[in-house]
Design a protein around this motif. Sequence first.
Motif, PDB file in Angstrom:
ATOM      1  N   GLU A  78      28.194   7.817 -15.270  1.00  9.05           N
ATOM      2  CA  GLU A  78      27.912   8.191 -13.885  1.00  9.05           C
ATOM      3  C   GLU A  78      28.642   9.451 -13.444  1.00  9.05           C
ATOM      4  N   ASP A  79      29.842   9.654 -13.989  1.00 11.65           N
ATOM      5  CA  ASP A  79      30.593  10.833 -13.547  1.00 11.65           C
ATOM      6  C   ASP A  79      30.168  12.088 -14.289  1.00 11.65           C
ATOM      7  N   GLY A  80      29.127  11.959 -15.134  1.00 12.33           N
ATOM      8  CA  GLY A  80      28.623  13.127 -15.846  1.00 12.33           C
ATOM      9  C   GLY A  80      29.174  13.255 -17.255  1.00 12.33           C
ATOM     10  N   SER A  81      30.233  12.490 -17.547  1.00  8.06           N
ATOM     11  CA  SER A  81      30.827  12.546 -18.884  1.00  8.06           C
ATOM     12  C   SER A  81      29.912  11.872 -19.895  1.00  8.06           C
ATOM     13  N   PHE A  82      30.260  12.016 -21.172  1.00  7.27           N
ATOM     14  CA  PHE A  82      29.495  11.374 -22.237  1.00  7.27           C
ATOM     15  C   PHE A  82      30.411  10.509 -23.088  1.00  7.27           C
ATOM     16  N   SER A  83      29.915   9.341 -23.451  1.00  8.77           N
ATOM     17  CA  SER A  83      30.610   8.505 -24.423  1.00  8.77           C
ATOM     18  C   SER A  83      30.133   8.894 -25.818  1.00  8.77           C
ATOM     19  N   GLY A  84      30.973   8.589 -26.800  1.00  8.94           N
ATOM     20  CA  GLY A  84      30.620   8.944 -28.169  1.00  8.94           C
ATOM     21  C   GLY A  84      29.650   7.964 -28.807  1.00  8.94           C
ATOM     22  N   ASP A  85      29.780   6.728 -28.358  1.00  9.73           N
ATOM     23  CA  ASP A  85      28.895   5.680 -28.861  1.00  9.73           C
ATOM     24  C   ASP A  85      28.980   4.499 -27.909  1.00  9.73           C
ATOM     25  N   ILE A  86      28.432   3.359 -28.340  1.00 15.40           N
ATOM     26  CA  ILE A  86      28.377   2.213 -27.438  1.00 15.40           C
ATOM     27  C   ILE A  86      29.751   1.682 -27.047  1.00 15.40           C
ATOM     28  N   TRP A  87      30.819   2.043 -27.799  1.00 21.02           N
ATOM     29  CA  TRP A  87      32.144   1.526 -27.464  1.00 21.02           C
ATOM     30  C   TRP A  87      32.780   2.270 -26.295  1.00 21.02           C
ATOM     31  N   GLY A  88      32.181   3.383 -25.908  1.00 15.13           N
ATOM     32  CA  GLY A  88      32.542   3.950 -24.612  1.00 15.13           C
ATOM     33  C   GLY A  88      33.590   5.036 -24.542  1.00 15.13           C
ATOM     34  N   GLU A  89      34.166   5.468 -25.674  1.00 18.25           N
ATOM     35  CA  GLU A  89      35.192   6.513 -25.586  1.00 18.25           C
ATOM     36  C   GLU A  89      34.605   7.773 -24.966  1.00 18.25           C
ATOM     37  N   VAL A  90      35.316   8.331 -24.016  1.00 18.95           N
ATOM     38  CA  VAL A  90      34.870   9.547 -23.327  1.00 18.95           C
ATOM     39  C   VAL A  90      35.732  10.720 -23.763  1.00 18.95           C
ATOM     40  N   ASP A  91      35.116  11.857 -23.969  1.00 20.03           N
ATOM     41  CA  ASP A  91      35.848  13.037 -24.456  1.00 20.03           C
ATOM     42  C   ASP A  91      34.924  14.217 -24.233  1.00 20.03           C
ATOM     43  N   THR A  92      35.471  15.367 -23.827  1.00 18.64           N
ATOM     44  CA  THR A  92      34.612  16.539 -23.604  1.00 18.64           C
ATOM     45  C   THR A  92      33.930  16.991 -24.891  1.00 18.64           C
TER      46      THR A  92
END
Lengths: 217, 351
Positions: free
Chosen positions: B151-165
């Motif tokens: 929702e905040d525009g970020s992306f997760s790497g996979d279904i486990w949810g880690e967010v990183d630019t």
Amino acid sequence: FPLRHHKRWLAEKIGPDAANSEHDFTRKILAMDAKNYHAWSHRQWVLQALGGWESELQYCNQLLEEDVFNNSAWNQRYLVVTRSPILGGLAAMRDSEVDYTVEAIMVNPQNESPWRYLRGLYKDDNNLLVADNRISDACLKVLNKDWTCVFALSFLLDLLRMGLQPSDELKGTIEAMENSDPETGHADIAVAVCSILQKCDPLRINYWSWYQTTLSS
Amino acid sequence: PDSPDPNTLAAEKSTAVVDGASLTKRSEEEEAMGEQGELAAEKHVRYIVTAEKKKDSFESLVMEHLRASGAYWGLTTLDLLHKLHAVDAAEVVDWIMSCYHPESGGFGGNVGHDPHVLYTLSAVQVLCLFDRLDVLDADKIADYITGLQNEDGSFSGDIWGEVDTRFSYISICTLSLLHRLHKINVEKAVEYIVSCKNLDGGFGAMPGGESHAGQIFCCVGALAITGSLHHIDRDLLGWWLCERQCRDGGLNGRPEKLADVCYSWWVLSSLIIIDRVHWIDKEKLAKFILNCQDKENGGISDRPDNAVDIYHTYFGVAGLSLMEYPGVKPIDPAYALPLDVVNRIFLTKQQ
């Protein structure tokens, strides 16, 4: 790193109680590799999602005692000082942080991290930065011991561009630097520092040449 | 040409502007770089082709979970050295597709490994090299990536949810190559990236994260592809980036760390995108990269006299490409693919 983000998923499910064990986890990794970027990312995520700010500043102190060149620890310090819900924010912390940073610079002037940290403490407030005598004094002290210290020269240059009125002592120090190279001699002190930088930091000569063009007469 | 990506062209233009006002200057630089210790191109080609075959070597084992990315590094290097034909295209394409998960639309790092955006981008990039995007279900892949935007525009790497630019860049780059960038919320994606901008002008993995050249490349590349470079203070970031050059001529990734060949890519491509590459000493950097070669067995290492690997071989050659080293194809600084590959994707209408 798949283990780490699986832990994150679990930690989110368990809640704030997980904060301590997550912090222990990253602390162990950082004990082996104090600049491990992934570990720091995870630690920051835990702080901001689950808490555990109470001992974080002390943790930064410890890491910087072990290695004052640890840029990650300086970055973490900035995170704590600006975002910790229990420290009162940057304005409240600024004074003591300036003292802490200047001391670190005096011990190791050839350390990029505290110089950058110092800039961060004043964020967008150039006037406050210029007005803090401790900082221009620090630049001067370092240059009196080592006039080729690029970090001090470049910080001084920024201060001058922001409107620092150089003291007689500072003018004298710059003149002495210039006299070691008789072909120079600039009326404008900022331009003088710029040309000294072009000689002391030849890798970045194009940058300092450009900087000089931004100094309006 | 119809609808070229304006950002790639902008990056191209800025390379041309930055690298000297006259052709004379450019060829002088090229000569100097060629003289200072040659690029052992043939050795590197042999190293890569052999490594690809040795599935039980130490390096292969260490890289097992990211073999798809290893394929991208090795194959792109071959293409940059004009030797992509040294491998069997059909074999590579088949292997890449065996890493595909049709139910999710993502690629794993190796056969049987769970899907992740990291390997999805690598797979798409490899297929771009061979001009085989036709084997992909582009809409399905786009759905996979779109589903990972938060929702905040970020992306997760996979279904486990880690967010990183990094994942922001990967998602934007992948979708752009597939002509499906519009499927994500680009505005929010940009907003999130900008929220990761630090006071030093750099970017971290998330808001407050330490500025790191790798993360900076991801954010700058993503902003370039989405036409959002105006969010960057080019002089401030350019200074931070040029401060990465160490006395030995190499580049580090953050303050007070050692130079490493891989930053020859991340720092350099970022500098080119923001039109400040003239702020480093390119000759010294080229010399550093060339000193990291194993001229007997091929390959490039992180710093002189260390063990070589595919990763650093790619970044060393890519860095030399950015500096227009003779005999190396030009590479696009934002898409990290040879320029002719990128032109083929954007200058000919594809669906």
